[in-house]
Scaffold this active site. Sequence first.
Site, mmCIF file in Angstrom:
data_model
loop_
_atom_site.group_PDB
_atom_site.id
_atom_site.type_symbol
_atom_site.label_atom_id
_atom_site.label_comp_id
_atom_site.label_asym_id
_atom_site.label_seq_id
_atom_site.Cartn_x
_atom_site.Cartn_y
_atom_site.Cartn_z
ATOM 1 N N CYS A 392 45.903 -19.396 28.342
ATOM 2 C CA CYS A 392 44.868 -18.497 28.880
ATOM 3 C C CYS A 392 44.119 -17.776 27.754
ATOM 4 O O CYS A 392 43.686 -16.641 27.921
ATOM 5 C CB CYS A 392 45.480 -17.483 29.850
ATOM 6 S SG CYS A 392 46.263 -18.250 31.284
ATOM 7 N N ASN A 393 43.989 -18.422 26.616
ATOM 8 C CA ASN A 393 43.283 -17.852 25.464
ATOM 9 C C ASN A 393 42.381 -18.931 24.872
ATOM 10 O O ASN A 393 42.662 -19.480 23.802
ATOM 11 C CB ASN A 393 44.288 -17.355 24.426
ATOM 12 C CG ASN A 393 43.632 -16.501 23.349
ATOM 13 O OD1 ASN A 393 42.426 -16.551 23.140
ATOM 14 N ND2 ASN A 393 44.434 -15.721 22.655
#
Length: 570
Positions: A392-393
């Site tokens: 999620c980055n």
Amino acid sequence: MDAAKQEFLKEFGEHYGYPNTPKTIDQIRATEFNRLQDLVYLDHAGATLYSELQMESIFGDLTSKVYGNPHSQSDSSSATLEIVKDARQQVINKFSLSISLTSFRYALGQGAASIAVDIEENEAPGVSGENIAMKISPHQVQRRKVAGLLEGKPDGHVYNLFAFPSECNFSGLRFDLDLVKIIKEHSSRDLGISSVCKNGQWMVLIDAAKGCATMPPDLSKYPADFVSISFYKLFGYPTGLGALIVRNDSAKLLKKTYFSGGTVAASIADIDFIKRREGIEELFEDGTVSFLSIASVRHGFKILRSLTASAISRHTKSLALYTRKMLLALRHHNGSNVCILYGHQSSMELCYEMGPIVSFNLKRPDGSWYGYREVEKLASLSGIQLRTGCFCNPGACAKYLGLSHLDLLSNTEAGHVCWDDHDVINGKPTGAVRVSFGYMSTYEEAKKFIDFVASSFVSSQNDICHGNQLEGIEKGSPDTGCHLKSITIYPIKSCGGFCSRSWPLSKNALATSSTTPFPVTSSSLSPPRMDGFSLSTNIYGQILGAKFIVGWKEEEVQVRRSGLGRAAVA
């Protein structure tokens, strides 16, 4: 104690295992994490684990006391309100604040760590909400869009927001918290900030959701205006609950255009009239707070206090540093690196620059990439839980993997989305493998993970052929006189292969006297040991042999072509 652990303790024993606390790491694991006996859990950056002692305390609390809705004045409601206040106080203590409650305000509620704040004052919204383009060496922030800028020179009532994480959840790099002071005190200097943002006052938000688990920022030293945290990343339970800590002198800048239960002192239903509550925590905790989850927070903090933040930090860093060191040392038979680490992988000192995260990808001897999903699936079969993908980055993922905008768009057009199996596209990985450590992680878990990588992905000269040679095909084909110089064949999925130093070629394909597949199965063999199959074949004798270990006994199966395309087991 084996020699490997002795060597580990010789280097890291001062920091590993909580030697000066009431319980050592071995005692913690034996009494509070019995469920991990057959499992290696290495995704503490995603969610750390709750202890069994913690859950027993929570269960005892909830089954012996009555907690009512805090938006009331009954005895049970008053008890809940005190629990909520106590939880806020423990959050304050976590961040080493020496100032009184009246000097520092905070919001506590479900999903609070995901609150998006717009900053404005009076009638001059300024550049509220934009992502600032700036470069403060060595940290770079990219501008995504510039919208709603004021025409002409701002009148001074302008506030800019600079947000950064205390620790990168992709690489484990810990950012220098002096950024808080640099931004707040020296924003008038030329720091690479776009000209429209040089005016006005800078506010700072620290996303401490990941970093707070092992090194909470000391807000008495670094006076950030806002800090967000998540409790499940601290002590596993409760989930869905976080905190947004807001400094008093910054709280006045937060504006809401709506209201809900508990956030107003008075309202009239049939006209547009409300009187908002004044406290920041009352104003932003919409509806009834998750008070039973909040009642559970104190039991998690009790666990952390018994170990201390500094001891947790040293313990987890020792494991991460050991893992980085061992992964960097892995080599294939030809001397090529097995593991590519992301972050400051060259640092071999116990320093504050890296957190307890190790992010990497694995390479084959020829330099091509193993897919991260392949790593994850094999790890799961070996009882090891880790994380793969971009975590999620997407920004850090693209940066460390060297993916351009064109690469990212091309991958999307090729059908790649988060959590799918497209782990290598056009020769480039689309994500990475991440292992991360928590306060209850052990040397044995790190060692088992290292051994898994070494046994599954490091190739030696013998591993290429698994000691199994094809027989009877040293010469070229009588039809063409041509042969392949070398070939490795894997006739049984997930089993070890066998190789030939040459293979004769027919006019249209590989020369063989049989096209019949030879399936071999064994219900007594677990999937992680499938590569333990030792295969051999004689294509002219039309025999496929397979040796494998059952318990401590070596078994052998031979499959011989018989009749019209049928196979007989010998």
